[in-house]
Design a protein around this motif. Sequence first.
Motif, mmCIF file in Angstrom:
data_model
loop_
_atom_site.group_PDB
_atom_site.id
_atom_site.type_symbol
_atom_site.label_atom_id
_atom_site.label_comp_id
_atom_site.label_asym_id
_atom_site.label_seq_id
_atom_site.Cartn_x
_atom_site.Cartn_y
_atom_site.Cartn_z
ATOM 1 N N ARG A 115 -0.283 7.042 4.894
ATOM 2 C CA ARG A 115 0.250 5.858 4.253
ATOM 3 C C ARG A 115 -0.549 5.148 3.821
ATOM 4 O O ARG A 115 -1.806 5.003 4.181
ATOM 5 C CB ARG A 115 0.808 5.011 5.522
ATOM 6 C CG ARG A 115 1.670 5.795 6.631
ATOM 7 C CD ARG A 115 2.308 5.161 7.747
ATOM 8 N NE ARG A 115 3.111 3.973 7.555
ATOM 9 C CZ ARG A 115 3.425 3.095 8.330
ATOM 10 N NH1 ARG A 115 2.797 2.897 9.720
ATOM 11 N NH2 ARG A 115 4.316 2.132 8.066
ATOM 12 N N ARG A 122 -3.169 2.137 8.272
ATOM 13 C CA ARG A 122 -2.074 2.125 9.015
ATOM 14 C C ARG A 122 -1.846 3.099 9.944
ATOM 15 O O ARG A 122 -2.088 4.453 9.993
ATOM 16 C CB ARG A 122 -0.857 1.973 8.082
ATOM 17 C CG ARG A 122 -0.705 0.698 7.568
ATOM 18 C CD ARG A 122 0.465 0.360 7.053
ATOM 19 N NE ARG A 122 0.760 1.301 5.432
ATOM 20 C CZ ARG A 122 1.856 1.173 4.801
ATOM 21 N NH1 ARG A 122 2.924 0.443 5.229
ATOM 22 N NH2 ARG A 122 2.030 1.802 3.487
ATOM 23 N N ALA A 144 4.233 5.532 12.095
ATOM 24 C CA ALA A 144 5.351 4.700 12.365
ATOM 25 C C ALA A 144 5.584 4.461 13.915
ATOM 26 O O ALA A 144 5.467 5.655 14.244
ATOM 27 C CB ALA A 144 6.559 5.184 11.319
ATOM 28 N N THR A 165 -0.690 -6.681 5.576
ATOM 29 C CA THR A 165 0.574 -6.632 5.416
ATOM 30 C C THR A 165 1.211 -6.716 4.152
ATOM 31 O O THR A 165 2.235 -5.952 3.473
ATOM 32 C CB THR A 165 1.278 -7.402 6.700
ATOM 33 O OG1 THR A 165 1.066 -8.886 6.418
ATOM 34 C CG2 THR A 165 0.932 -6.840 7.933
ATOM 35 N N HIS A 218 0.533 -3.526 2.281
ATOM 36 C CA HIS A 218 1.334 -2.703 2.491
ATOM 37 C C HIS A 218 2.861 -2.709 2.194
ATOM 38 O O HIS A 218 3.363 -1.776 1.471
ATOM 39 C CB HIS A 218 1.271 -2.573 4.167
ATOM 40 C CG HIS A 218 0.031 -2.249 4.687
ATOM 41 N ND1 HIS A 218 -0.073 -2.734 5.933
ATOM 42 C CD2 HIS A 218 -0.746 -1.656 4.375
ATOM 43 C CE1 HIS A 218 -1.466 -2.325 6.449
ATOM 44 N NE2 HIS A 218 -1.781 -1.641 5.216
ATOM 45 N N ARG A 219 3.194 -3.821 2.265
ATOM 46 C CA ARG A 219 4.633 -4.189 1.747
ATOM 47 C C ARG A 219 4.671 -3.928 0.053
ATOM 48 O O ARG A 219 5.916 -3.451 -0.319
ATOM 49 C CB ARG A 219 5.141 -5.712 2.191
ATOM 50 C CG ARG A 219 5.586 -5.930 3.506
ATOM 51 C CD ARG A 219 6.213 -7.271 3.688
ATOM 52 N NE ARG A 219 5.422 -8.258 3.046
ATOM 53 C CZ ARG A 219 4.629 -8.984 3.996
ATOM 54 N NH1 ARG A 219 4.732 -8.832 5.159
ATOM 55 N NH2 ARG A 219 3.874 -10.260 3.348
ATOM 56 N N PHE A 235 3.054 -2.006 -1.708
ATOM 57 C CA PHE A 235 2.916 -0.514 -2.143
ATOM 58 C C PHE A 235 4.233 0.216 -1.679
ATOM 59 O O PHE A 235 4.889 0.842 -2.848
ATOM 60 C CB PHE A 235 1.698 0.176 -1.514
ATOM 61 C CG PHE A 235 1.537 1.442 -2.204
ATOM 62 C CD1 PHE A 235 0.858 1.756 -3.374
ATOM 63 C CD2 PHE A 235 2.004 2.597 -1.314
ATOM 64 C CE1 PHE A 235 0.783 3.020 -3.536
ATOM 65 C CE2 PHE A 235 1.806 3.813 -1.763
ATOM 66 C CZ PHE A 235 1.393 3.927 -2.967
ATOM 67 N N ASP A 236 4.692 -0.168 -0.447
ATOM 68 C CA ASP A 236 6.105 0.360 -0.188
ATOM 69 C C ASP A 236 7.224 0.046 -1.045
ATOM 70 O O ASP A 236 7.873 0.931 -1.144
ATOM 71 C CB ASP A 236 6.325 -0.010 1.323
ATOM 72 C CG ASP A 236 5.281 0.534 2.294
ATOM 73 O OD1 ASP A 236 4.711 1.397 2.045
ATOM 74 O OD2 ASP A 236 5.151 0.008 3.589
ATOM 75 N N VAL A 264 6.989 2.490 -4.176
ATOM 76 C CA VAL A 264 7.315 3.703 -3.715
ATOM 77 C C VAL A 264 8.943 3.740 -3.789
ATOM 78 O O VAL A 264 9.358 4.440 -4.279
ATOM 79 C CB VAL A 264 6.987 4.252 -2.757
ATOM 80 C CG1 VAL A 264 7.320 5.562 -2.356
ATOM 81 C CG2 VAL A 264 4.992 4.347 -3.041
ATOM 82 N N ALA A 265 9.404 2.647 -3.247
ATOM 83 C CA ALA A 265 10.816 2.672 -2.954
ATOM 84 C C ALA A 265 11.519 2.498 -4.033
ATOM 85 O O ALA A 265 12.748 3.054 -4.366
ATOM 86 C CB ALA A 265 11.304 1.516 -1.718
ATOM 87 N N HIS A 302 3.938 8.653 -5.518
ATOM 88 C CA HIS A 302 2.590 8.819 -4.412
ATOM 89 C C HIS A 302 2.709 10.092 -3.881
ATOM 90 O O HIS A 302 3.667 10.833 -3.455
ATOM 91 C CB HIS A 302 3.254 7.750 -3.467
ATOM 92 C CG HIS A 302 2.175 7.728 -2.317
ATOM 93 N ND1 HIS A 302 2.580 7.445 -0.978
ATOM 94 C CD2 HIS A 302 0.948 7.735 -2.354
ATOM 95 C CE1 HIS A 302 1.676 7.397 0.082
ATOM 96 N NE2 HIS A 302 0.491 7.410 -0.854
#
Length: 457
Positions: A39, A47, A50, A68, A71-72, A74-75, A78-79, A85
Amino acid sequence: MSEPKPRILIVGAGPAGIRAAELLAGAGLVPVIVDEAERAGGQIYRRPPAGFARTAATLYGSEAQKATALHRSFDALVAAGQVVHHPRSSVAAIADGQAHVIGPTGSLRIGFDRLILATGAMDRVVPVPGWENPGVYGLGAMQIALKAQGAALGRRIVLAGSGPLLTLLAVQLLKAGADVAAVLDTAPLAHQIRGFGGLAARPVFALRGLAMRARLAGLYNSGVTLGRIDADANGPVALVWHDSAGRERRTDCDAVGLGWHLRAETRLADLAGCAFAYDDAWRQWLPQADAMGRAAPGIYLAGDGLRLLGADGAEIAGRLAAGACLADCGMPAPDPGEDLRRLRRLSRFAGGLARAFPWPGETAAALPDETVVCRCEGITAGALRHSVDIGGGELNRAKSLGRVGMGRCQGRYCELAAAEIAAAHAGLAGAALAGRLRGQAPVRPAPVSALLDPAER
């Protein structure tokens, strides 16, 4: 007919890589990101898996909001399909506009027009007699275990070295309930005071460090000299050291963490054709780039792999490198003025750290002959000096004659100390004159099949 969009490859998904990806994605590009972790977040904001129970505040302390947010961000990229990635993947080689990548499903080749290297840094370690025993780790490895798994490596731990991570990890371990027996800093207080002028460039961080130091109370000792790590078949049993007054001390333990700030991870920059220069402040070879991170045609560097400026500096450097990449592609790029000003301030702070917590090169140069220098190959300081007697003080020559730095880590742990030993034994005026070990592919251990053309397998 419109021109195809440039193919951008980013190596590393820490603060620098994430900020670079954000800017490129915002410009309508879809960068490809290769990262060794499961991650994104890098070492500083690593990180856990999960479902892990420990909170961000527990894991990252005062930096929890920054972690955080990264992290948010980058996520979300990707989404939304704005980046590609490749986690748990390593770039083993770079050649002819392609990255040879080894991942969980095998190997692949990723072509690129522009390459951003955000490879970060790792522990900088001075060998200590007995450090080759199991149960002796880098400070970074201990922190990884704590962040990723909530595990303390050892029941009774001694931490030794110098730099901010020494204090930070000690506090983190204590907060997690670990038994830290001693924190041994080789930097004398006089050196630490000498660096205060530079540290004043970031007063909040300097004061935060002092507060953490105060929490360690009697555990912390400055200006120490490390003697040896005594061990049995199960690992360390004690660390023998001398305090600032020269008195011998012995601290019982079953695990030891070692680290002297950081060394830049530069192997891929070397393969990519970047120029290097010896940095006297950090006592290591660092790649050269302009203020924006341009290091070679189509190659950009960002983060601790270029300048040892920490997480905040890495975020800035990631934006600058991406901005340079956009400008070089003829695309609109943001004004870098404010980021460049902030980077200069962080550079003053980093200079203060280098002065406050110096690399003990003289200690490395004087290691006893029986001390293992290269743990991968089991090469002692005496064997290295013998290689120097035969072939001179050039480090690559010593490597070819005696195998120092020829193991699986490619000298990442032993190169800096080996250069100090080689230079001192050859009568050279400084480790810089011993040179640096040349990078070679694969930069990480890899199966032979990963380096073959698919048609040849």
